[in-house]
Design a protein around this motif. Sequence first.
Motif, PDB file in Angstrom:
ATOM      1  N   LEU A 158       0.760  -1.306  -0.076  1.00 47.51           N
ATOM      2  CA  LEU A 158       0.060   0.094   0.006  1.00 47.51           C
ATOM      3  C   LEU A 158       0.894   1.287   0.043  1.00 47.51           C
ATOM      4  N   GLU A 159       2.271   1.227   0.556  1.00 47.24           N
ATOM      5  CA  GLU A 159       3.120   2.502   0.637  1.00 47.24           C
ATOM      6  C   GLU A 159       3.333   2.680  -0.880  1.00 47.24           C
ATOM      7  N   GLN A 160       3.759   1.783  -1.710  1.00 49.69           N
ATOM      8  CA  GLN A 160       3.845   1.934  -3.137  1.00 49.69           C
ATOM      9  C   GLN A 160       2.940   2.346  -3.818  1.00 49.69           C
ATOM     10  N   VAL A 161       1.631   2.105  -3.583  1.00 53.45           N
ATOM     11  CA  VAL A 161       0.243   2.447  -4.353  1.00 53.45           C
ATOM     12  C   VAL A 161      -0.054   4.137  -3.775  1.00 53.45           C
ATOM     13  N   GLU A 162       0.401   4.340  -2.681  1.00 51.77           N
ATOM     14  CA  GLU A 162       0.062   5.582  -2.078  1.00 51.77           C
ATOM     15  C   GLU A 162       0.999   6.763  -2.861  1.00 51.77           C
ATOM     16  N   HIS A 163       2.072   6.183  -2.909  1.00 52.50           N
ATOM     17  CA  HIS A 163       3.200   7.061  -3.700  1.00 52.50           C
ATOM     18  C   HIS A 163       2.725   7.309  -5.007  1.00 52.50           C
ATOM     19  N   ALA A 164       2.489   6.201  -5.611  1.00 49.25           N
ATOM     20  CA  ALA A 164       1.868   6.269  -7.124  1.00 49.25           C
ATOM     21  C   ALA A 164       0.713   7.259  -7.359  1.00 49.25           C
ATOM     22  N   CYS A 165      -0.087   7.080  -6.379  1.00 51.68           N
ATOM     23  CA  CYS A 165      -1.137   7.943  -6.237  1.00 51.68           C
ATOM     24  C   CYS A 165      -0.924   9.644  -6.146  1.00 51.68           C
ATOM     25  N   SER A 166      -0.045   9.527  -5.246  1.00 53.73           N
ATOM     26  CA  SER A 166       0.423  11.143  -4.959  1.00 53.73           C
ATOM     27  C   SER A 166       1.394  11.612  -6.140  1.00 53.73           C
ATOM     28  N   THR A 167       2.011  10.752  -6.975  1.00 55.50           N
ATOM     29  CA  THR A 167       2.775  11.246  -8.123  1.00 55.50           C
ATOM     30  C   THR A 167       1.867  11.616  -9.206  1.00 55.50           C
ATOM     31  N   ALA A 168       0.661  10.710  -9.658  1.00 55.62           N
ATOM     32  CA  ALA A 168      -0.298  10.996 -10.433  1.00 55.62           C
ATOM     33  C   ALA A 168      -0.938  12.357 -10.054  1.00 55.62           C
ATOM     34  N   VAL A 169      -1.390  12.500  -8.944  1.00 53.13           N
ATOM     35  CA  VAL A 169      -2.141  13.701  -8.401  1.00 53.13           C
ATOM     36  C   VAL A 169      -1.336  14.859  -8.782  1.00 53.13           C
ATOM     37  N   ALA A 170       0.076  14.892  -8.392  1.00 54.38           N
ATOM     38  CA  ALA A 170       1.172  15.865  -8.317  1.00 54.38           C
ATOM     39  C   ALA A 170       1.092  16.393 -10.072  1.00 54.38           C
ATOM     40  N   ALA A 171       0.984  15.492 -10.697  1.00 56.17           N
ATOM     41  CA  ALA A 171       1.073  15.723 -12.124  1.00 56.17           C
ATOM     42  C   ALA A 171      -0.199  16.252 -12.999  1.00 56.17           C
ATOM     43  N   GLY A 172      -1.230  16.424 -12.180  1.00 56.00           N
ATOM     44  CA  GLY A 172      -2.638  16.834 -12.623  1.00 56.00           C
ATOM     45  C   GLY A 172      -3.492  15.733 -13.223  1.00 56.00           C
ATOM     46  N   ASN A 173      -3.184  14.324 -12.772  1.00 53.71           N
ATOM     47  CA  ASN A 173      -3.813  13.206 -13.571  1.00 53.71           C
ATOM     48  C   ASN A 173      -4.772  12.519 -12.347  1.00 53.71           C
ATOM     49  N   THR A 174      -5.667  11.835 -12.575  1.00 54.67           N
ATOM     50  CA  THR A 174      -6.615  11.069 -11.914  1.00 54.67           C
ATOM     51  C   THR A 174      -5.907   9.731 -11.641  1.00 54.67           C
ATOM     52  N   PRO A 175      -5.697   9.196 -10.480  1.00 48.58           N
ATOM     53  CA  PRO A 175      -5.198   7.843 -10.496  1.00 48.58           C
ATOM     54  C   PRO A 175      -5.948   6.877 -10.624  1.00 48.58           C
ATOM     55  N   ILE A 176      -5.767   5.816 -11.397  1.00 45.88           N
ATOM     56  CA  ILE A 176      -6.527   4.493 -11.664  1.00 45.88           C
ATOM     57  C   ILE A 176      -5.729   3.393 -11.417  1.00 45.88           C
ATOM     58  N   ILE A 177      -6.060   2.566 -10.347  1.00 42.63           N
ATOM     59  CA  ILE A 177      -5.535   1.568 -10.113  1.00 42.63           C
ATOM     60  C   ILE A 177      -6.074   0.217 -10.825  1.00 42.63           C
ATOM     61  N   LEU A 178      -4.937  -0.418 -11.502  1.00 45.96           N
ATOM     62  CA  LEU A 178      -5.345  -1.590 -12.198  1.00 45.96           C
ATOM     63  C   LEU A 178      -4.559  -2.877 -11.526  1.00 45.96           C
ATOM     64  N   THR A 179      -5.494  -3.727 -11.124  1.00 40.77           N
ATOM     65  CA  THR A 179      -4.863  -5.014 -10.199  1.00 40.77           C
ATOM     66  C   THR A 179      -5.835  -6.100 -10.424  1.00 40.77           C
ATOM     67  N   ASP A 180      -5.397  -7.173 -10.185  1.00 42.71           N
ATOM     68  CA  ASP A 180      -6.276  -8.456  -9.909  1.00 42.71           C
ATOM     69  C   ASP A 180      -6.885  -8.369  -8.580  1.00 42.71           C
ATOM     70  N   SER A 181      -7.852  -8.933  -8.201  1.00 41.38           N
ATOM     71  CA  SER A 181      -8.156  -9.120  -6.860  1.00 41.38           C
ATOM     72  C   SER A 181      -7.900 -10.286  -6.140  1.00 41.38           C
ATOM     73  N   ILE A 182      -7.673 -11.310  -6.798  1.00 44.90           N
ATOM     74  CA  ILE A 182      -7.104 -12.795  -6.525  1.00 44.90           C
ATOM     75  C   ILE A 182      -6.155 -13.170  -7.537  1.00 44.90           C
ATOM     76  N   GLY A 183      -5.068 -13.159  -7.149  1.00 42.09           N
ATOM     77  CA  GLY A 183      -3.922 -13.186  -8.259  1.00 42.09           C
ATOM     78  C   GLY A 183      -3.795 -14.372  -8.883  1.00 42.09           C
ATOM     79  N   SER A 184      -3.622 -14.763  -9.911  1.00 39.78           N
ATOM     80  CA  SER A 184      -3.752 -15.995 -10.665  1.00 39.78           C
ATOM     81  C   SER A 184      -2.477 -16.849 -10.075  1.00 39.78           C
ATOM     82  N   MET A 185      -1.330 -16.099  -9.748  1.00 37.17           N
ATOM     83  CA  MET A 185      -0.102 -16.942  -9.126  1.00 37.17           C
ATOM     84  C   MET A 185       0.164 -16.232  -7.836  1.00 37.17           C
ATOM     85  N   ARG A 186      -0.713 -15.752  -7.172  1.00 37.92           N
ATOM     86  CA  ARG A 186      -0.602 -14.844  -5.772  1.00 37.92           C
ATOM     87  C   ARG A 186      -1.759 -15.126  -5.249  1.00 37.92           C
ATOM     88  N   GLY A 187      -1.957 -14.439  -3.952  1.00 36.41           N
ATOM     89  CA  GLY A 187      -2.926 -14.518  -3.112  1.00 36.41           C
ATOM     90  C   GLY A 187      -4.023 -13.355  -3.146  1.00 36.41           C
TER      91      GLY A 187
END
Length: 422
Positions: free
Chosen positions: A174-203
């Motif tokens: 979540l720290e990485q995602v928070e930093h990425a969201c901050s970077t997007a907003v600082a650039a004037g953009n809307t953050p859109i997070i793209l992820t699986d909810s259950i990873g096919s090779m993860r949890g």
Amino acid sequence: MNTIQPTVNWVKNRVRQARDDQQQLFEAGLNGLNLVKREGKEIELNSGERLTEFLSCSYLGLECDPRLIQGAMSAVQSFGVQFAAARTRALLPPMRELDEQLNRIFQGHSVTFNSVGSAHLGCLPLLGSGELPSYPLRRGPGWIVDRAAHASMQVLQGILCQFGPVLRCDCSDLEQVEHACSTAVAAGNTPIILTDSIGSMRGLYPVNRLLQLAERFDGYLYADDAHGTSIHGEAGGGYALFAADQRQRARLILLSSLSKAFGATGGAITVHTAADAEMIRRHASTYTFGGPLSMGGVGAAVASGKIHLSPELGQLQADLWRNVAVIDGLLGPVLGNHLVASPIRFVRVGAESDAINLALHLRRQTIAVTTAVFPVVAKGEAILRLAISASHSQTQLEHLASAVGSGFDALGIRQGGRGDEQ
């Protein structure tokens, strides 16, 4: 976390790095199996081998349900194999019925596609355009793509770059995602997070926490719930809906598979309002120009939808989680995803050659599993993936556990690798 540049040829890099490892799988006969017959979880190959398979992601066994088979046959008999016209021009009754069922199951406004990948290709550019009524953007999108997101999203990075910058990070951090969201907003953009909810090779991914970040930064969560569809929720709405706080649902864009636990074929996107769904139907390229849906697939999906909207689904889910608990009890923490609410378990091996040898040992014990090497997993972190189903018997699960244990012993491989859940 890194930024993707539009000039990077992502596919070329992936193919060149993956070619040798993938070639080993095919040469070993672990990929490209030629099936000639199946009975439940038993498959027969053209070589005459009969195997118990832990390959299929139809976690509830619905693809073999007589009602789905009859639904497919009835739809084809009534309307033909397909109706070769865009659905913007004509919708047949089973298609309308399916949309209505999915609206109830996924608790929003659903639009169907030939696959989840087709939905990504059609809907992500439309989302990035800022034209979906309930998902307005600032200057443009700031895409935040999970490093392990499904390949059907990863391959679109070059397209996404046309709309806004792409940042890749680990969305379970979540720290990485928070930093990425901050970077997007600082650039004037809307953050859109793209992820699986259950990873096919993860949890499991922290869906609710990701939604909280989306709300905090006035962005959105685009969740591919292909492996969570049907197995969680009262009507099988999936893991993302199950985990999400009701108050933040308006920031969730849900992608669901009809081809895994749902037991049919196709995919769906569920959005907040009817206006969003209508915009997708009229302007998503793969909806308007992606070819007709298979009538057999639609008929089977309608039959599955009726099961989803009945109390019977709860029993199927209970059967699945009972079997997951059985395999966890038999193999214990040696399994990745041990005690995680996912039907996917995996055996960490490490070296690609060791994973191939262990899979071949299981094959000799009449068991077929998925051997995952790069690019599905990182180099040197090969695994065997086990897809557990409500249809597996106690005997089949016990045989799998015994074969895994004997394989580690016979091959001298250290059990478990890192062994921790994700």
